[in-house]
Write an enzyme that holds these catalytic residues in place. Structure first.
Site, PDB file in Angstrom:
ATOM      1  N   ALA A 249      13.412  -4.143  -4.042  1.00  0.00           N
ATOM      2  CA  ALA A 249      14.035  -2.832  -4.209  1.00  0.00           C
ATOM      3  C   ALA A 249      14.268  -2.059  -2.915  1.00  0.00           C
ATOM      4  O   ALA A 249      15.095  -1.145  -2.889  1.00  0.00           O
ATOM      5  CB  ALA A 249      13.199  -1.982  -5.164  1.00  0.00           C
TER       6      ALA A 249
ATOM      7  N   PRO B 155      15.643  -0.761   0.634  1.00  0.00           N
ATOM      8  CA  PRO B 155      15.109   0.596   0.778  1.00  0.00           C
ATOM      9  C   PRO B 155      15.426   1.540  -0.386  1.00  0.00           C
ATOM     10  O   PRO B 155      15.100   2.718  -0.323  1.00  0.00           O
ATOM     11  CB  PRO B 155      15.794   1.084   2.055  1.00  0.00           C
ATOM     12  CG  PRO B 155      17.109   0.387   2.059  1.00  0.00           C
ATOM     13  CD  PRO B 155      16.858  -0.973   1.457  1.00  0.00           C
TER      14      PRO B 155
ATOM     15  N   GLU C 137       8.681  -3.677  -4.542  1.00  0.00           N
ATOM     16  CA  GLU C 137       8.924  -3.890  -3.120  1.00  0.00           C
ATOM     17  C   GLU C 137       7.622  -4.317  -2.445  1.00  0.00           C
ATOM     18  O   GLU C 137       6.585  -3.693  -2.659  1.00  0.00           O
ATOM     19  CB  GLU C 137       9.468  -2.606  -2.475  1.00  0.00           C
ATOM     20  CG  GLU C 137       9.549  -2.623  -0.964  1.00  0.00           C
ATOM     21  CD  GLU C 137      10.353  -3.789  -0.416  1.00  0.00           C
ATOM     22  OE1 GLU C 137       9.862  -4.454   0.519  1.00  0.00           O
ATOM     23  OE2 GLU C 137      11.471  -4.025  -0.918  1.00  0.00           O
TER      24      GLU C 137
ATOM     25  N   ASP D 125       4.394  -8.476  -4.323  1.00  0.00           N
ATOM     26  CA  ASP D 125       5.083  -9.647  -3.776  1.00  0.00           C
ATOM     27  C   ASP D 125       5.930 -10.250  -4.888  1.00  0.00           C
ATOM     28  O   ASP D 125       5.401 -10.705  -5.910  1.00  0.00           O
ATOM     29  CB  ASP D 125       4.045 -10.655  -3.267  1.00  0.00           C
ATOM     30  CG  ASP D 125       4.681 -11.880  -2.620  1.00  0.00           C
ATOM     31  OD1 ASP D 125       5.885 -12.124  -2.818  1.00  0.00           O
ATOM     32  OD2 ASP D 125       3.954 -12.616  -1.936  1.00  0.00           O
TER      33      ASP D 125
ATOM     34  N   ASP E 294      18.061  -8.835  -4.761  1.00  0.00           N
ATOM     35  CA  ASP E 294      18.905  -8.792  -3.567  1.00  0.00           C
ATOM     36  C   ASP E 294      18.012  -9.266  -2.429  1.00  0.00           C
ATOM     37  O   ASP E 294      17.286  -8.488  -1.827  1.00  0.00           O
ATOM     38  CB  ASP E 294      19.403  -7.363  -3.341  1.00  0.00           C
ATOM     39  CG  ASP E 294      20.313  -7.248  -2.129  1.00  0.00           C
ATOM     40  OD1 ASP E 294      20.613  -8.286  -1.512  1.00  0.00           O
ATOM     41  OD2 ASP E 294      20.692  -6.124  -1.781  1.00  0.00           O
TER      42      ASP E 294
ATOM     43  N   CYS F 297      23.379 -10.060   1.165  1.00  0.00           N
ATOM     44  CA  CYS F 297      24.362  -9.477   2.069  1.00  0.00           C
ATOM     45  C   CYS F 297      24.669 -10.487   3.172  1.00  0.00           C
ATOM     46  O   CYS F 297      24.623 -10.188   4.354  1.00  0.00           O
ATOM     47  CB  CYS F 297      23.851  -8.167   2.664  1.00  0.00           C
ATOM     48  SG  CYS F 297      25.181  -7.251   3.480  1.00  0.00           S
TER      49      CYS F 297
END
Length: 472
Positions: free
Chosen positions: A289, A291, A313, A339, A356, A409
């Site tokens: 998650a 930032p 996160e 984790d 992501d 990304c």
């Protein structure tokens, strides 16, 4: 200051102390932070600019020039290195890094801006006197006078190998990307010369600032009241600031009702949220998650449907950023430090899961130009186990009939389709679903069923998305 002895002055010629140019000195400070501390310019530059403005040294034009000098130098670093290398009598590795930074700043002013030649050289030499000393300033002066003998096109004809002899090396020098990155992007993009050149050019352009109006908390109409604001191209929640500006000064952004988020990132979250499910739609998970941009959008969408988002996160400081992004969400949510490869939740808990995953970031080189020089081909091997582990956990965490969104990304095939293909072999009870209909109005999405966005085609970061449904 230089450790070289100062030459005796000619009789009758008084010594003139160097004058500090606040704009170029700040740009030099930012480049040194990027080089010495592996910092990112988008994190280093804003506080430096804020401090300069508060000190009364800067106005808006000064800030714009400093920003152009930093980002322009970083984007074109490979090209400028090739030019400078042709103007010095030693290998670049033997030139001190601070001297190279001054030379690169000077080369960008000469070859990449409209600053007059004499002003670019004299300002760079004066900067060298301030930060390097008079001795090395003479070296800077000599090199930049050689650089000034040709414009950028003239230099590229001299330092770039012919395209017909070595296409990848030609593109690497002309468009300032490492050769291996050119090769990887070309493999992912496919096609001929025109497409890859368009992509590499897009990586060197300043991206627009894109905002997201978080559903139930802000509207695009509110954001469109800002100066030079335009509707997003594809996301119904996106607003583009065509002239940049300071998003933090916008009230909706300052209080968290809106945020800065690339439109490609928004589309990934929207596609997962709209994917058809078999059965209930109550529990959502963002498994990576930090930032918090996608998590905030997902949480707002979940709240509209009466669903709950769990944002996980691993890094505590990034989990804090997620909590800040989600604060004020109209519906229930939870942020946990965990984790993602060893989760605290039970298998089959969630209806929708987004991962992501950490990656090389080759899809966001417009925003983080220095990343292209830091990454190495070996980094792919370091990310591979984590990417596969996170997708494996995501597939275990979703219930039968639920959907997982795998996003990166990076367009590198080793981080996208190769990861998905490997995991589908391990999960015969999972299948790819077509993501393209879930991005309505977005053109040129390829053959599917996964989606790869591109800066030069869609005006977004090069986000990748695969949607996977558990079937058994």
């Amino acid at each position: 200051m230089s450790d070289q002895p100062r030459r005796p002055r000619k009789p009758g010629k008084p010594y003139r102390r160097p004058q500090k140019d606040p704009v170029r000195f700040l740009a030099f400070e930012a480049l040194r932070a990027v080089d010495e501390r592996d910092a990112y310019a988008n994190l280093v530059l804003p506080p430096l600019l804020r401090k300069a403005r508060e000190g009364g040294d800067f106005d808006a034009r000064d800030a714009a020039l400093a920003t152009e000098l930093v980002y322009g130098t970083l984007r074109r670093q490979g090209t400028y290195d090739a030019v400078v290398a042709a103007c010095v009598d030693r290998p670049l590795r033997e030139v001190d890094p601070p001297v190279l930074d001054v030379l690169s700043l000077g080369a960008h002013q000469l070859l990449g801006t409209r600053i007059p030649t004499h002003a670019a050289v004299s300002a760079s030499v004066e900067l060298a006197r301030v930060v390097l000393g008079d001795g090395r300033a003479k070296f800077v002066n000599a090199v930049l006078r050689k650089v000034a003998q040709h414009d950028l096109d003239g230099w590229l004809e001299r330092v770039a190998p012919p395209y017909d002899e070595d296409p990848e090396d030609h593109l690497a020098v002309v468009h300032s990307h490492p050769r291996w990155v050119v090769s990887a992007l070309w493999d992912s993009l496919g096609g001929g010369r025109a497409g890859i050149e368009d992509l590499l050019r897009a990586d060197n352009e300043r991206p627009e600032v894109t905002l997201v109006a978080r559903p139930g908390r802000a509207t695009t109409g509110e954001l469109l009241d800002e100066e030079a604001a335009l509707p997003g191209r594809w996301s119904p929640y996106a607003v583009r600031l065509s002239e940049g500006g300071e998003p933090g000064a916008i009230p909706a952004v300052a209080d968290g009702r809106a945020g800065v988020q690339d439109e490609g990132s928004q589309l990934v979250a929207l596609a997962l949220a709209d994917a058809p499910l078999d059965g209930p739609d109550r529990m959502w998970l963002d498994g990576c998650a930090g930032p918090g941009g996608k998590a905030a959008l997902l949480a707002a969408l979940a709240a509209e449907r009466g669903a709950v988002l769990l944002a996980s996160e691993k890094q505590p400081h990034r989990a804090g950023l997620v909590a800040k992004a989600l604060a004020g969400n109209p519906g229930p949510y939870q942020v946990v430090v965990a984790d993602g490869t060893r989760p605290p939740w039970r298998p089959g808990t969630f209806d929708r899961v987004l991962v992501d995953v950490p990656c090389t970031g080759l899809g966001a080189l417009r925003r983080r130009p220095e990343a292209r020089w830091r990454r190495r081909p070996g980094d792919l091997e370091g990310f591979a186990p984590l990417q596969r582990g996170l997708l494996r956990t995501a597939l275990e965490s979703v219930r039968v009939g639920g959907v997982v969104g795998y996003a990166t990304c990076s367009p590198h095939l080793a981080e996208t389709r190769a990861v998905v293909a490997d995991l589908l072999k391990q999960f015969p009870d999972a299948e790819l679903i077509d993501a393209r209909p879930l991005l309505p109005g977005v053109p040129e999405l390829g053959e599917g069923p996964d989606v790869q966005l591109w800066p030069h085609v869609h005006g977004t970061d090069a986000m990748y998305l695969a949607l996977i449904r558990r079937t058994g």
